[in-house]
Motif scaffolding. Structure first.
Motif, mmCIF file in Angstrom:
data_model
loop_
_atom_site.group_PDB
_atom_site.id
_atom_site.type_symbol
_atom_site.label_atom_id
_atom_site.label_comp_id
_atom_site.label_asym_id
_atom_site.label_seq_id
_atom_site.Cartn_x
_atom_site.Cartn_y
_atom_site.Cartn_z
ATOM 1 N N PHE A 264 0.826 -1.209 0.000
ATOM 2 C CA PHE A 264 0.000 0.000 0.000
ATOM 3 C C PHE A 264 0.861 1.260 0.000
ATOM 4 O O PHE A 264 0.368 2.353 -0.236
ATOM 5 C CB PHE A 264 -0.939 0.020 1.204
ATOM 6 C CG PHE A 264 -2.022 -1.012 1.114
ATOM 7 C CD1 PHE A 264 -3.173 -0.763 0.387
ATOM 8 C CD2 PHE A 264 -1.887 -2.249 1.720
ATOM 9 C CE1 PHE A 264 -4.172 -1.712 0.275
ATOM 10 C CE2 PHE A 264 -2.881 -3.211 1.618
ATOM 11 C CZ PHE A 264 -4.019 -2.942 0.896
ATOM 12 N N LEU A 265 2.179 1.101 0.298
ATOM 13 C CA LEU A 265 3.103 2.230 0.307
ATOM 14 C C LEU A 265 4.517 1.703 0.095
ATOM 15 O O LEU A 265 4.914 0.723 0.718
ATOM 16 C CB LEU A 265 3.024 2.976 1.650
ATOM 17 C CG LEU A 265 3.991 4.129 1.874
ATOM 18 C CD1 LEU A 265 3.717 5.281 0.910
ATOM 19 C CD2 LEU A 265 3.902 4.632 3.314
ATOM 20 N N LEU A 266 5.270 2.352 -0.796
ATOM 21 C CA LEU A 266 6.671 2.021 -1.042
ATOM 22 C C LEU A 266 7.529 3.093 -0.391
ATOM 23 O O LEU A 266 7.288 4.285 -0.591
ATOM 24 C CB LEU A 266 6.946 1.966 -2.554
ATOM 25 C CG LEU A 266 8.409 1.883 -2.984
ATOM 26 C CD1 LEU A 266 9.028 0.549 -2.566
ATOM 27 C CD2 LEU A 266 8.537 2.086 -4.482
ATOM 28 N N ILE A 267 8.521 2.668 0.388
ATOM 29 C CA ILE A 267 9.468 3.597 1.011
ATOM 30 C C ILE A 267 10.864 3.183 0.576
ATOM 31 O O ILE A 267 11.254 2.028 0.738
ATOM 32 C CB ILE A 267 9.358 3.564 2.549
ATOM 33 C CG1 ILE A 267 7.944 3.922 2.990
ATOM 34 C CG2 ILE A 267 10.386 4.519 3.165
ATOM 35 C CD1 ILE A 267 7.687 3.758 4.473
ATOM 36 N N ILE A 268 11.609 4.142 0.002
ATOM 37 C CA ILE A 268 12.978 3.866 -0.427
ATOM 38 C C ILE A 268 13.926 4.872 0.221
ATOM 39 O O ILE A 268 13.529 5.983 0.568
ATOM 40 C CB ILE A 268 13.115 3.895 -1.966
ATOM 41 C CG1 ILE A 268 12.576 5.192 -2.554
ATOM 42 C CG2 ILE A 268 12.416 2.717 -2.585
ATOM 43 C CD1 ILE A 268 12.688 5.292 -4.060
ATOM 44 N N SER A 269 15.186 4.467 0.398
ATOM 45 C CA SER A 269 16.178 5.360 0.997
ATOM 46 C C SER A 269 16.753 6.284 -0.070
ATOM 47 O O SER A 269 16.688 5.979 -1.255
ATOM 48 C CB SER A 269 17.295 4.550 1.654
ATOM 49 O OG SER A 269 18.049 3.876 0.682
ATOM 50 N N ARG A 270 17.328 7.376 0.374
ATOM 51 C CA ARG A 270 17.870 8.334 -0.601
ATOM 52 C C ARG A 270 19.166 7.831 -1.237
ATOM 53 O O ARG A 270 19.584 8.337 -2.262
ATOM 54 C CB ARG A 270 18.073 9.702 0.031
ATOM 55 C CG ARG A 270 19.177 9.769 1.043
ATOM 56 C CD ARG A 270 19.412 11.205 1.511
ATOM 57 N NE ARG A 270 20.227 11.185 2.705
ATOM 58 C CZ ARG A 270 19.795 11.494 3.903
ATOM 59 N NH1 ARG A 270 18.557 11.890 4.066
ATOM 60 N NH2 ARG A 270 20.590 11.439 4.944
ATOM 61 N N ASP A 271 19.805 6.807 -0.640
ATOM 62 C CA ASP A 271 21.046 6.295 -1.200
ATOM 63 C C ASP A 271 20.855 4.980 -1.973
ATOM 64 O O ASP A 271 21.791 4.210 -2.141
ATOM 65 C CB ASP A 271 22.131 6.149 -0.133
ATOM 66 C CG ASP A 271 21.649 5.450 1.121
ATOM 67 O OD1 ASP A 271 20.492 5.012 1.167
ATOM 68 O OD2 ASP A 271 22.452 5.353 2.077
#
Length: 116
Positions: free
Chosen positions: A35-42
């Motif tokens: 329901f939600l994708l979270i990715i790191s900035r690196d």
């Protein structure tokens, strides 16, 4: 007191509603569990493009949050570049916190960008 996004990720993980790691996140997106994708900035550009593209095709919101070590720490791993929230309630709670934040507050929390 307003809940921190990282606290909500930790709660979702304890509830068993998080797929962590780029392969697990991709699988969760393809199987329409996320329901939600979270990715790191690196995260690498190639992996980011694959995950965000898959997320957009399925109409799943996404955000870039902090670095891989902080993201991993909140799911009990050394590091994670991507994760999905597989529960609508937790996903909505995280998005609600983002909506309430001002842009400067969001950047202080580690949110780099998000789909609005």
């Amino acid at each position: 007191m307003r809940k921190n996004i990282y606290q909500l990720i930790g709660l979702a993980c304890k509830a068993g509603q998080v797929s962590s790691g780029s392969m697990a996140a991709k699988s969760s997106l393809l199987r329409r569990r996320a329901f939600l994708l979270i990715i790191s900035r690196d995260i690498s550009e190639k992996t980011k493009d694959e995950l965000v593209s898959s997320s957009r095709k399925r109409g799943i919101p996404w955000l870039v949050l902090g670095d891989k070590y902080r993201l991993g720490a909140h799911v009990g791993k050394a590091y994670r570049v991507a994760l999905t929230i597989n529960d609508r309630g937790f996903a909505n709670a995280i998005l609600k916190v983002l909506d309430e934040l001002q842009v400067d507050e969001a950047k202080d929390m580690g949110v780099v960008e998000w789909q609005k």
